[in-house]
Scaffold this motif. Structure first.
Motif, short mmCIF file in Angstrom:
data_model
loop_
_atom_site.label_atom_id
_atom_site.label_comp_id
_atom_site.label_asym_id
_atom_site.label_seq_id
_atom_site.Cartn_x
_atom_site.Cartn_y
_atom_site.Cartn_z
N GLY A 1 7.75 -7.36 3.83
CA GLY A 1 8.16 -8.30 2.61
C GLY A 1 7.50 -9.46 2.71
O GLY A 1 7.04 -10.09 1.74
N SER A 2 7.21 -10.25 3.90
CA SER A 2 6.63 -11.42 4.13
C SER A 2 5.20 -11.23 3.83
O SER A 2 4.37 -11.98 3.21
N PHE A 3 4.47 -10.01 4.27
CA PHE A 3 3.24 -9.88 4.21
C PHE A 3 3.14 -9.61 2.68
O PHE A 3 1.96 -10.05 2.16
N GLU A 4 3.78 -8.85 2.05
CA GLU A 4 3.82 -9.09 0.66
C GLU A 4 3.91 -10.05 -0.25
O GLU A 4 2.92 -10.23 -1.44
N GLU A 5 4.51 -11.05 0.26
CA GLU A 5 4.38 -12.42 -0.38
C GLU A 5 3.12 -12.84 -0.20
O GLU A 5 2.51 -13.78 -0.99
N VAL A 6 2.47 -12.88 1.13
CA VAL A 6 1.19 -13.27 1.15
C VAL A 6 0.17 -12.84 0.06
O VAL A 6 -0.78 -13.53 -0.04
N LEU A 7 0.16 -11.34 0.34
CA LEU A 7 -0.74 -10.74 -0.51
C LEU A 7 -0.85 -11.13 -2.01
O LEU A 7 -1.79 -10.98 -2.88
N GLN A 8 0.35 -11.59 -2.48
CA GLN A 8 0.37 -12.10 -3.94
C GLN A 8 -0.41 -13.21 -4.24
O GLN A 8 -0.82 -13.19 -5.55
N GLY A 9 -0.66 -14.02 -3.32
CA GLY A 9 -1.97 -14.99 -3.50
C GLY A 9 -3.30 -14.65 -3.43
O GLY A 9 -4.25 -15.48 -3.69
N PHE A 10 -3.38 -13.61 -2.75
CA PHE A 10 -4.81 -13.13 -2.50
C PHE A 10 -4.91 -11.61 -3.02
O PHE A 10 -5.10 -10.53 -2.43
N PRO A 11 -5.25 -11.45 -4.34
CA PRO A 11 -5.12 -10.23 -5.12
C PRO A 11 -6.27 -9.38 -4.54
O PRO A 11 -6.53 -8.13 -4.56
N GLU A 12 -7.49 -9.99 -4.28
CA GLU A 12 -8.83 -9.08 -3.82
C GLU A 12 -8.62 -8.48 -2.47
O GLU A 12 -8.83 -7.45 -2.36
N ILE A 13 -7.95 -9.49 -1.53
CA ILE A 13 -7.70 -8.95 -0.36
C ILE A 13 -6.86 -7.52 -0.27
O ILE A 13 -6.75 -6.57 0.49
N ARG A 14 -5.81 -7.86 -1.19
CA ARG A 14 -4.58 -6.91 -1.36
C ARG A 14 -5.19 -5.55 -1.91
O ARG A 14 -4.96 -4.49 -1.35
N GLU A 15 -5.98 -5.58 -2.88
CA GLU A 15 -6.56 -4.24 -3.34
C GLU A 15 -7.31 -3.76 -2.32
O GLU A 15 -7.37 -2.57 -2.20
N GLU A 16 -8.24 -4.67 -1.40
CA GLU A 16 -9.02 -4.03 -0.50
C GLU A 16 -8.39 -3.26 0.74
O GLU A 16 -8.60 -2.00 1.25
N LEU A 17 -7.26 -3.94 1.06
CA LEU A 17 -6.28 -3.43 2.14
C LEU A 17 -5.53 -2.14 1.77
O LEU A 17 -5.44 -1.10 2.54
N TYR A 18 -5.22 -2.05 0.43
CA TYR A 18 -4.36 -0.81 -0.10
C TYR A 18 -5.34 0.39 -0.10
O TYR A 18 -5.12 1.48 0.15
N GLN A 19 -6.56 -0.05 -0.48
CA GLN A 19 -7.68 0.99 -0.76
C GLN A 19 -7.91 1.46 0.61
O GLN A 19 -8.01 2.77 0.90
N THR A 20 -8.16 0.86 1.63
CA THR A 20 -8.45 1.31 3.20
C THR A 20 -7.24 2.01 3.46
O THR A 20 -7.27 3.24 4.11
N ALA A 21 -5.99 1.69 3.43
CA ALA A 21 -4.78 2.57 3.68
C ALA A 21 -4.71 3.69 3.11
O ALA A 21 -4.29 4.70 3.69
N HIS A 22 -4.96 3.91 1.97
CA HIS A 22 -5.10 5.28 1.15
C HIS A 22 -6.07 6.22 1.72
O HIS A 22 -5.54 7.13 1.90
N GLU A 23 -7.22 5.72 2.16
CA GLU A 23 -8.27 6.39 2.96
C GLU A 23 -7.86 6.91 4.14
O GLU A 23 -8.00 7.82 4.60
N ARG A 24 -7.21 6.04 4.82
CA ARG A 24 -6.76 6.50 6.19
C ARG A 24 -5.40 7.43 6.09
O ARG A 24 -5.40 8.56 6.84
N LEU A 25 -4.56 7.34 5.15
CA LEU A 25 -3.67 8.49 4.77
C LEU A 25 -4.13 9.82 4.49
O LEU A 25 -3.83 10.70 4.81
N ARG A 26 -5.40 9.71 3.63
CA ARG A 26 -5.94 11.08 3.48
C ARG A 26 -6.60 11.65 4.60
O ARG A 26 -6.56 12.92 4.75
N VAL A 27 -7.13 10.91 5.42
CA VAL A 27 -7.72 11.57 6.84
C VAL A 27 -6.54 12.18 7.32
O VAL A 27 -6.79 13.38 8.12
#
Length: 379
Positions: A353-379
């Motif tokens: 929850g706290s990390f989600e609050e931080v990502l609200q102010g950094f949309p570019e980093i949020r998109e990058e991290l979510y993309q990386t997480a999805h790629e790791r889950l596919r692997v």
């Protein structure tokens, strides 16, 4: 020409040489020496202006205060020694002043027969002997044990000097008692607060009649968590500005955060925002930090200690600088591993929850991290 220049100029004026010249003029004068003698007395009385330098004693007190502040806050014994040294030096300085004034007045009066200097046969004594007896006499007045000699004051002037010495002694006692009381009250306040909290905890455990083994574990945890000092960091952080809070956390936790690839080499504002969300936790040996099928909502950074991570196929031990649970920040779910402390371990946790609050102010980093997480889950 600022600050203490005027006082230094007055107090450093060479009156002693002027007095010697005036005395020489008085001795070699063929006319009446009344005017010369009067001039000598006036010049000798002018030496009182040399006492202007006593006003600089405030710098001595400020020096001890700054020296105390420079000493490390954890070195409480050093700070206490500095305070005691400062107190005793101030007392000795007060005795020195008192003794000098005790001797100065008879000197200005040219040693009358009824003065204590004449009674003690110190007129032609060495400077060291005169000073020693004067300080002893002053100290005797200040501590109230005698007049400093076998006889009481002989005239009004000496009587007022004795009374002034006694009053200064009373002030000295007041200052000493107040300073010692302040040392006892304020000395190592965090340790006193810790002992108070520990006493409350022990009273609670006794009141609730908890088993002895559980009491021991609670006491060990409390000691490990606070290490003998009670600091409420949340209240302390409220006393300082946000940039200062960020600097404090950078000193404490920056290395821990930089050990995680997804936080490494990020924007400083993003890293500082994450640091502000970290929470310190302590686990004892044998404690389960996470277990399978439990809700996974936190990431952990190992500051010190060892943990054992066990899954269906892998078993690994993590130690200082390692981390686990990073995927839970982006993909909420249930734990698939059991993490158990194999020693006393100190961690920093970051909730999803706290990390989600931080990502609200950094949309570019949020998109990058979510993309990386999805790629790791596919692997």
């Amino acid at each position: 020409l600022k600050s203490w220049f005027a006082l230094d100029l007055i107090s450093a004026f060479p009156l002693d040489y002027i007095i010697l010249i005036a005395k020489s003029f008085e001795e070699h004068s063929d006319t009446s020496s009344f005017s010369a003698s009067k001039l000598v007395r006036v010049i000798m009385f002018a030496r009182i202006f040399s006492l202007a330098r006593l006003l600089r004693v405030s710098k001595l007190w400020r020096f001890f205060t700054e020296w105390e502040q420079v000493s490390n806050a954890n070195m409480e014994a050093v700070r206490l020694i500095l305070r005691i040294m400062g107190l005793f030096l101030m007392i000795l300085l007060l005795c020195h002043w008192n003794g000098c004034i005790q001797f100065l007045v008879p000197v200005l009066q040219e040693f009358p027969e009824h003065s204590w200097v004449v009674r003690e046969n110190l007129t032609n004594a060495t400077l060291g002997e005169q000073y020693s007896v004067a300080v002893f006499r002053a100290l005797s007045h200040m501590i109230g044990i005698s007049y400093g000699s076998a006889e009481p004051p002989s005239d009004e002037t000496e009587l007022w000097i004795v009374m002034t010495s006694m009053v200064s002694g009373a002030l000295m006692y007041t200052m000493m008692v107040a300073s010692i009381s302040a040392m006892m009250t304020n000395g190592d306040a965090p340790a006193k607060a810790f002992r108070s909290k520990m006493s409350q905890l022990e009273d609670y455990m006794t009141y609730r009649k908890l088993p002895r083994e559980l009491r021991t574990r609670i006491c060990n945890y409390f000691q490990a968590r606070h290490q003998g000092k009670w600091f409420d960091e949340e209240d302390i952080f409220k006393l300082v500005s946000r940039p200062l809070r960020e600097e404090i956390l950078n000193v404490r936790c920056a290395n821990v955060l930089n050990s995680v690839p997804m936080f490494r080499n990020r924007d400083a504002n993003f890293s500082n925002a994450v640091l502000l969300k970290l929470r310190r936790e302590v686990f004892q040996e044998g404690d389960l930090i996470t277990h399978p099928n439990a809700p996974e909502d936190r990431m952990f950074f190992v500051e010190r200690g060892r943990v054992l991570v066990t899954t269906a196929t892998v078993q690994a031990e993590l130690c200082d600088g390692d981390y686990f649970g990073e995927l839970c920040l982006l993909n909420k779910g249930h734990c698939t591993a059991m993490v158990q402390a194999t020693s006393l371990v100190r961690l920093y946790s970051l909730s999803a929850g706290s990390f989600e609050e931080v990502l609200q102010g950094f949309p570019e980093i949020r998109e990058e991290l979510y993309q990386t997480a999805h790629e790791r889950l596919r692997v």
